[in-house]
Design an enzyme around this catalytic site. Structure first.
Site, PDB file in Angstrom:
ATOM      1  N   PHE A   1      55.590  13.168  98.580  1.00  0.00           N
ATOM      2  CA  PHE A   1      54.245  13.726  98.441  1.00  0.00           C
ATOM      3  C   PHE A   1      54.260  14.741  97.297  1.00  0.00           C
ATOM      4  O   PHE A   1      53.952  15.919  97.462  1.00  0.00           O
ATOM      5  CB  PHE A   1      53.731  14.341  99.741  1.00  0.00           C
ATOM      6  CG  PHE A   1      52.233  14.240  99.870  1.00  0.00           C
ATOM      7  CD1 PHE A   1      51.625  13.006 100.052  1.00  0.00           C
ATOM      8  CD2 PHE A   1      51.437  15.358  99.772  1.00  0.00           C
ATOM      9  CE1 PHE A   1      50.247  12.890 100.152  1.00  0.00           C
ATOM     10  CE2 PHE A   1      50.047  15.256  99.860  1.00  0.00           C
ATOM     11  CZ  PHE A   1      49.458  14.020 100.050  1.00  0.00           C
TER      12      PHE A   1
ATOM     13  N   HIS B   1      53.929  16.957  93.884  1.00  0.00           N
ATOM     14  CA  HIS B   1      52.860  17.742  93.264  1.00  0.00           C
ATOM     15  C   HIS B   1      53.397  18.385  91.985  1.00  0.00           C
ATOM     16  O   HIS B   1      54.530  18.101  91.555  1.00  0.00           O
ATOM     17  CB  HIS B   1      52.318  18.786  94.241  1.00  0.00           C
ATOM     18  CG  HIS B   1      53.383  19.628  94.888  1.00  0.00           C
ATOM     19  ND1 HIS B   1      54.178  20.511  94.183  1.00  0.00           N
ATOM     20  CD2 HIS B   1      53.791  19.715  96.183  1.00  0.00           C
ATOM     21  CE1 HIS B   1      55.007  21.112  95.010  1.00  0.00           C
ATOM     22  NE2 HIS B   1      54.809  20.648  96.231  1.00  0.00           N
TER      23      HIS B   1
ATOM     24  N   HIS C   1      56.895  19.959  92.019  1.00  0.00           N
ATOM     25  CA  HIS C   1      57.980  18.997  91.846  1.00  0.00           C
ATOM     26  C   HIS C   1      58.076  18.550  90.386  1.00  0.00           C
ATOM     27  O   HIS C   1      59.174  18.424  89.829  1.00  0.00           O
ATOM     28  CB  HIS C   1      57.741  17.763  92.716  1.00  0.00           C
ATOM     29  CG  HIS C   1      57.752  18.016  94.186  1.00  0.00           C
ATOM     30  ND1 HIS C   1      56.638  17.849  94.968  1.00  0.00           N
ATOM     31  CD2 HIS C   1      58.737  18.427  95.021  1.00  0.00           C
ATOM     32  CE1 HIS C   1      56.941  18.121  96.226  1.00  0.00           C
ATOM     33  NE2 HIS C   1      58.209  18.490  96.286  1.00  0.00           N
TER      34      HIS C   1
ATOM     35  N   VAL D   1      55.620  27.332  91.480  1.00  0.00           N
ATOM     36  CA  VAL D   1      54.407  26.885  90.785  1.00  0.00           C
ATOM     37  C   VAL D   1      53.228  27.098  91.729  1.00  0.00           C
ATOM     38  O   VAL D   1      53.276  26.712  92.901  1.00  0.00           O
ATOM     39  CB  VAL D   1      54.515  25.406  90.368  1.00  0.00           C
ATOM     40  CG1 VAL D   1      53.224  24.940  89.706  1.00  0.00           C
ATOM     41  CG2 VAL D   1      55.697  25.213  89.421  1.00  0.00           C
TER      42      VAL D   1
ATOM     43  N   ARG E   1      52.793  20.560 102.276  1.00  0.00           N
ATOM     44  CA  ARG E   1      52.105  20.875 103.535  1.00  0.00           C
ATOM     45  C   ARG E   1      50.703  21.451 103.308  1.00  0.00           C
ATOM     46  O   ARG E   1      49.932  21.558 104.269  1.00  0.00           O
ATOM     47  CB  ARG E   1      52.955  21.824 104.375  1.00  0.00           C
ATOM     48  CG  ARG E   1      54.169  21.150 105.007  1.00  0.00           C
ATOM     49  CD  ARG E   1      54.915  22.078 105.958  1.00  0.00           C
ATOM     50  NE  ARG E   1      55.916  21.358 106.734  1.00  0.00           N
ATOM     51  CZ  ARG E   1      57.192  21.249 106.404  1.00  0.00           C
ATOM     52  NH1 ARG E   1      57.625  21.826 105.295  1.00  0.00           N
ATOM     53  NH2 ARG E   1      58.044  20.582 107.169  1.00  0.00           N
TER      54      ARG E   1
END
Length: 283
Positions: A32, A34, A37, A176, A187
């Site tokens: 998941f 973002h 990452h 970030v 989350r």
């Protein structure tokens, strides 16, 4: 971009790359993906010839009442983020391959895992260190990158790598944040509109304490009271911990300095969020 789904294929790929004299960087994730990452991946691309990102929702780091089943998963989205960031290989193994029948070996770092998330999530860090040790053994990276949002995790992994003489550089990268200050997290997807607004109390509390510190306040008691007050003003915000620690040892401190860590874990509705800052570092 190549997708590898088995441990054996990933090991073979990495061994061949090393035989050819190529360097490897690894960004371990639970998916998941973002922008947080992506920032790790972009840096990882600069540091090695081959960038590997692992996507594995690790069951051993979730407690029995935690959100393993609900944790967001979207491999198509993850592929787009990874490819845009320059990832060469996605390693996406199955749990049955990472933890085959008969698996019974775990890695445990003692002191660093006791406070903070270790106190409120028993067994969590044993799952983290075990899966990271396995990923390092499988991918054989020269460098592995982790975000500082999980500050305690980064400290624990550095300790493990040093104690076990792992031939890998562990790099911590800055948190970030969204434009309004919320630390990026997979989350965050759990948050409803009102909860999303309330979640800003974490970054707001950190900023308030840091401003007080920069104005000369050094009493941890005074700084903690301010943090608790800011979070306490938000309806439904439940504090797991709001702790002040030495940023290198994670030991408790009574007088703040530039290396003092403020670590927060707060439940907003049903979602547990973490955030932190080092008082003397620019945010």
């Amino acid at each position: 971009m190549r997708i590898i789904e088995t441990v054996a294929e990933m090991q073979a790929f990495s061994r061949e790359a090393r035989r050819e004299g190529k360097s490897i960087s690894l960004v371990p994730t639970m998916g998941f993906l973002h922008e947080g990452h992506a920032s790790l991946m972009i840096e990882g691309k600069k540091r090695a010839d081959i960038l590997v990102t692992s996507i594995f929702v690790n069951p051993t780091q979730f407690g029995p009442t935690e959100d393993f089943d609900a944790y967001p998963r979207d491999l198509a989205r993850d592929r787009n983020v990874a490819e845009t960031a320059g990832v060469d290989v996605i390693f996406a193994p199955k749990a049955s391959d990472m933890y085959p029948r008969g698996f019974q070996t775990y890695v445990n770092v003692e002191e660093l895992t006791r406070p903070l998330c270790g106190a409120s999530r028993p067994g969590h860090f044993q799952g983290v260190t075990t899966v990271v040790a396995k990923l390092l053994n499988i991918v054989l990276p020269h460098v592995a990158l982790f975000g500082k949002k999980d500050f305690q995790q980064l400290a624990v992994i550095r300790r493990m790598a040093a104690d076990l003489n792992m031939d890998v550089e562990i790099v911590g990268m800055p948190i970030v944040r969204e434009a309004d200050g919320l630390a990026m997290s997979s989350r965050n997807a759990y948050l409803g509109p009102e909860e999303r607004k309330n979640a800003l109390c974490l970054s707001r509390a950190l900023a308030t304490a840091r401003d007080l510190f920069l104005d000369g306040e050094r009493s941890v008691g005074t700084l903690r009271d301010k943090v608790l007050r800011v979070i306490g003003e938000v309806p439904g915000a439940v504090i797991d911990y709001a702790d002040f620690r030495d940023g290198d040892t994670l030991e408790t401190v009574e007088t703040a300095n530039g290396r003092t860590l403020i670590a927060l874990a707060v439940k907003i509705g049903k979602t547990r969020l973490i955030d932190n800052c080092i008082l003397g570092e620019e945010q």
